[in-house]
Enzyme design. Structure first.
Site, PDB file in Angstrom:
ATOM      1  N   SER A 522      -1.226   3.429 -11.782  1.00 47.93           N
ATOM      2  CA  SER A 522      -1.817   3.393 -10.444  1.00 47.93           C
ATOM      3  C   SER A 522      -2.818   2.221 -10.380  1.00 47.93           C
ATOM      4  O   SER A 522      -2.432   1.075 -10.603  1.00 47.93           O
ATOM      5  CB  SER A 522      -2.463   4.736 -10.119  1.00 47.93           C
ATOM      6  OG  SER A 522      -2.747   4.850  -8.763  1.00 47.93           O
ATOM      7  N   HIS A 635       4.156  10.168  -7.750  1.00 47.85           N
ATOM      8  CA  HIS A 635       3.042   9.476  -8.395  1.00 47.85           C
ATOM      9  C   HIS A 635       2.455  10.289  -9.548  1.00 47.85           C
ATOM     10  O   HIS A 635       1.758   9.751 -10.404  1.00 47.85           O
ATOM     11  CB  HIS A 635       1.960   9.207  -7.335  1.00 47.85           C
ATOM     12  CG  HIS A 635       0.970   8.139  -7.699  1.00 47.85           C
ATOM     13  ND1 HIS A 635       1.323   6.824  -7.882  1.00 47.85           N
ATOM     14  CD2 HIS A 635      -0.375   8.196  -7.903  1.00 47.85           C
ATOM     15  CE1 HIS A 635       0.243   6.111  -8.177  1.00 47.85           C
ATOM     16  NE2 HIS A 635      -0.807   6.923  -8.208  1.00 47.85           N
TER      17      HIS A 635
END
Length: 662
Positions: A522, A635
Site C-alpha cells: 500500500s 487490499h
C-alpha cells in the site's frame, strides 16, 4: 538457508483470537477463535472460558463464521452473528448450552447486535435499499439473472471491502425479543452505525452523516432517538467525526471517540464527553498528544471494531485504548482530564471488555518479544495481578525457533527521534554476515509495533535480518509527527526510512551491506517503488498492492477523490505536475533494482492498474521484473485474504530475495 523457524505454510497451523467479551458477573469470557480448516478456508467459532479455572469449552460448532458475541444482561444468553443460514444473521444460544436459534431472517442479513439493559430488546444493523422492506426475508434460491450493466450516479460507487455498491444503506432495526416485533428506527439514503441504549432503555444514540452530500463531507454526527415518541435529536454540529457512543451509567453523558479533521486523515483520534442536557462537548485528551485508538499493524487477525471509551461505574472516568511509541495500551482519563496507564507494556492490546461491576478486565494481546501472536489476559481494575488466560498457539511455537525483535531509537536527518526494530535471522551465528530486508508499513497513518508478525518471522527463518520502523507520517509519536508527511511524500518519509538503514548498517556488524532488500504494501508499496527509483542501495525489492501513479489513482481508488487532496494538498485539476512529480512511475527509467510486483485483482483501494502501469513500463525497458496477480482478492490479502494465496504470497517474497540476495 532454512532454519527451524516459522514457515509460510505454518499459517495453516495458527489459531487467531479476537473479540473477548466478559460475562456480566465476570466469571466467564466468550471469544472468537478463527482457524484455517482442512479445506484451507477460515472458520470462526465461539469459545467459552471460565476465568478462574481457565477451562475452555467450544461453544459453537461447524464450518461457519460465528463472530460478534454479546451477552444478555442476565448472562443467560449469548447473541452472535453467523452465516450458518447462508447470509450473516443474528443468532442466540443459551449459556447453559443447546442449539443456536436464528433471531433475524432479513433479506440481506444483519450484524452488530446490541442488547437493551433489560435484555428484552435488540438493535441490529441491517443493509437496505430504498425499495427494501424489513419484512423481506432471506431466500435460499438463487435465480439466474441475465447480464445487465452496472449503472451508478454515486461518487462512492465501489469500496475495497464490499466491491461495487449494491445501493444499500445501513439502517438500525429494533427487535422485541418477547413478541418478535421488528421496527425500523432510521430512514433515508444514509448509513447509521454504533447504536447504544441509554441505561433506562428509553433512548438510543447512534452515529450518522445525514448531510446533503455525505460523499463529500466527512463528519459524522451523534443522534439520539426517543423510543417512546420516535423523535430524533441531532446532538452535534456537523463539524467533527465521531464514533462509538456510550452512555454513562447515570444516563447524563455520552462518551465518544472522534476528531475535528484539522489534519484531514492524519488527525489524532481523541476521547470526548458529551453532556446530554447542555449539549456541551468536552475533549478529555486535548492536552495529550496521543492517538486514542489501536492503530498497530499485525497480520494475525486481530482487527476488530473499536470498543470506544467505556465509562467507569462511578461515571467520572473512561477506559480506552491508545497507541504510543510502538505500543497499544489501556488507559484511563478522568472528567478533569487526568490520564493514567491502566495496563501497559511493550505490546499491542487489541481488544478489551469488563464485567458489570468492573472488578476485572479481560483483554487480547499480541506481543512479539513474548512469542504471543494473540492471547487473552485478565487483570483487576487497577491493572494489578495480571494473569495470562490462553496460550492458544503454544504447541506450534514450542517447536519453532523465533527471532525476537530488538527496538532502538535513532536520529533522523533533521535531528528528530525515530523508533525502529531489528530482527536477527533465525539461527544467527556470531561472526557471520547476513542479508537484511527492510519492511515499510502501509497507511501511512498507522504504526509498526511490538506486536507479533508472522511475515517477519518467515523472512527471518529464511536467513534474513528484518528491519522495520515508523517514519514521519506514522502514528505513535504525536500530531506533528503523523502530519509531517502530508504534502511531502517521497521527501521527509524517504529520508527517515533511509536513515534507519544507515543506522542499522553502522550499528549491526552482522549485516552485509551488499545484500539489502526492501518490501512494503500500500503506502509501503509506494515507498518501495519510490526507493528503487531514487537509489541503487537495494539489490532486490518487492512492491505489494502499491501506488505508482497518483494521477490515475485519483480516479480509480475508492478513496482517491479525497485521499489525494488530503495527503498531497492538491488535486489532478489544480496541480497535475505535482502529482506526477511524486509518482514513482515517473522514475522508472532510473530503476535498476530487480522488482517483484504483487497485487490483488479486486483491490479497489490501490487498483491493479497501478501495478499494470509499473510492470509494463519496467518490462518494456527490459528491467528485471515479475508480476504476480492474486485472483478474487482485495487490499487485505496479506491480513485476511485466502489462506492458500497468503502462503503463495509469502513464498513469492522469500523466493525473490533468495534469487537476488544470496
Amino acid at each position: 538457508m532454512t532454519t527451524n523457524g516459522l514457515s509460510a505454510q505454518n499459517l495453516l497451523d495458527f489459531s487467531f483470537l479476537s473479540d473477548p467479551q466478559l460475562s456480566p458477573d465476570g466469571s466467564w469470557v466468550v471469544f472468537v477463535k478463527r482457524v484455517i480448516n482442512e479445506k484451507e478456508k477460515y472458520q470462526s467459532n465461539l469459545f467459552l472460558m471460565h476465568v478462574d479455572s481457565k477451562e475452555i469449552t467450544q461453544f459453537t460448532q461447524g464450518n461457519f463464521s460465528d463472530t460478534q458475541p454479546r451477552w444478555s444482561s442476565d448472562g443467560r444468553y449469548i447473541f452472535f452473528v453467523s452465516n450458518r443460514s447462508g447470509v450473516q444473521q443474528i443468532w442466540n444460544i443459551a449459556f447453559n448450552g443447546g442449539e443456536a436459534s436464528q433471531v433475524t431472517t432479513f433479506k440481506r442479513g444483519a450484524s452488530q447486535p446490541v442488547l437493551s439493559p433489560a435484555g428484552k430488546k435488540l438493535i441490529v444493523t441491517v443493509p437496505l435499499t430504498t425499495s427494501d422492506s424489513l419484512e423481506d426475508k432471506e431466500t435460499k434460491e438463487k435465480t439466474e439473472e441475465k447480464l445487465k450493466p452496472y449503472i451508478t450516479t454515486s461518487l462512492q460507487y465501489k469500496s475495497d471491502a464490499k466491491g461495487f455498491s449494491d445501493e444499500t444503506f445501513d439502517h438500525l432495526a429494533l427487535i422485541d425479543l418477547e413478541t418478535g416485533t421488528q421496527t425500523l428506527l432510521t430512514d433515508g439514503q444514509y448509513d447509521h452505525h454504533s447504536p447504544a441504549f441509554s441505561p433506562a432503555g428509553k433512548n438510543v444514540a447512534y452515529i450518522a452523516n445525514r448531510s446533503e452530500d455525505p460523499e463529500q463531507t466527512f463528519f459524522s454526527d451523534i443522534y439520539q432517538l426517543d423510543l417512546a415518541t420516535n423523535n430524533t435529536e441531532k446532538l452535534t454540529s456537523s463539524e467533527k467525526r465521531f464514533y462509538t457512543p456510550h452512555y454513562s451509567h447515570d444516563g447524563t453523558k455520552l462518551s465518544l471517540l472522534g476528531d475535528d479533521l484539522e489534519y484531514k486523515g492524519a488527525t489524532l483520534t481523541r476521547v470526548w464527553s458529551l453532556d446530554l442536557s447542555s449539549k456541551e462537548l468536552t475533549c478529555l485528551t486535548s492536552e495529550w498528544d496521543v492517538e486514542c485508538n489501536d492503530v498497530a499493524i499485525n497480520d494475525m487477525g486481530t482487527g476488530a471494531a473499536s470498543a470506544g471509551a467505556i465509562w467507569s461505574k462511578t461515571n467520572d472516568a473512561l477506559f480506552f485504548l491508545a497507541s504510543e511509541l510502538g505500543s497499544t495500551s489501556l488507559y484511563k482519563v478522568t472528567l478533569d482530564k487526568q490520564i493514567s496507564t491502566v495496563i501497559g507494556g511493550k505490546r499491542q492490546i487489541y481488544a478489551f471488555s469488563t464485567d458489570k461491576d468492573q472488578d476485572r478486565f479481560v483483554y487480547a494481546v499480541s506481543q512479539s518479544a513474548a512469542a504471543i501472536p494473540g492471547d487473552l489476559f485478565v487483570s483487576t481494575l487497577s491493572g494489578n495481578e495480571e494473569q495470562r488466560l490462553t496460550a492458544i498457539n503454544e504447541q506450534l511455537l514450542q517447536t519453532k525457533t523465533l527471532s525476537i525483535p530488538e527496538d532502538f531509537h535513532f536520529k533522523a536527518n533533521d535531528g528528530s527521534e525515530l523508533q525502529g526494530w531489528i530482527m536477527k535471522p533465525t539461527g544467527f551465528k556470531d561472526g557471520e554476515t547476513y542479508p537484511l530486508v527492510l519492511e515499510i508499513h502501509g497507511g501511512p497513518h498507522a504504526m509498526y509495533s511490538h506486536a507479533f508478525m508472522h511475515e517477519f518471522q518467515v523472512i527471518a527463518s529464511k536467513g534474513y535480518g528484518v528491519l522495520y520502523m515508523n517514519p514521519r507520517g506514522s502514528h505513535g509519536y504525536g500530531q506533528q509527527f503523523v502530519d509531517a508527511v502530508r504534502g511531502d511524500y517521497g521527501g521527509i518519509d524517504y529520508g527517515d526510512v533511509m536513515s534507519a538503514v544507515d543506522y542499522a548498517l553502522e550499528n549491526y556488524d552482522w549485516i552485509d551491506s551488499s545484500r539489502l532488500g526492501v518490501t512494503g504494501g500500500s503506502y509501503g508499496g509506494f515507498m518501495t517503488n519510490w526507493i528503487v527509483g531514487h537509489t541503487n542501495k537495494f539489490k532486490a525489492a518487492v512492491t505489494q498492492r502499491s501506488i505508482s501513479n497518483w494521477l490515475s489513482f485519483y480516479g480509480v481508488s475508492d478513496i482517491g477523490y479525497y485521499f489525494t487532496e488530503w495527503e498531497h494538498k492538491t488535486t489532478v485539476m489544480e496541480n497535475p505536475e505535482e502529482l506526477w512529480r511524486i509518482s514513482p512511475l515517473r522514475y522508472v527509467k532510473d530503476v535498476e533494482t530487480p522488482l517483484l510486483i504483487l497485487h490483488s485483482e479486486n483491490d479497489y483501494r490501490c487498483p491493479i492498474e497501478q501495478a499494470e502501469q509499473l510492470y509494463i513500463t519496467l518490462k518494456q525497458q527490459k528491467k528485471p521484473t515479475r508480476f504476480v496477480r492474486f485472483p478474487e482478492s482485495n487490499h487485505e490479502l496479506s491480513r485476511s485474504g485466502d489462506p492458500g494465496l497468503r502462503i503463495i504470497r509469502l513464498n513469492e517474497i522469500t523466493d525473490w530475495f533468495d534469487q537476488y540476495l544470496n
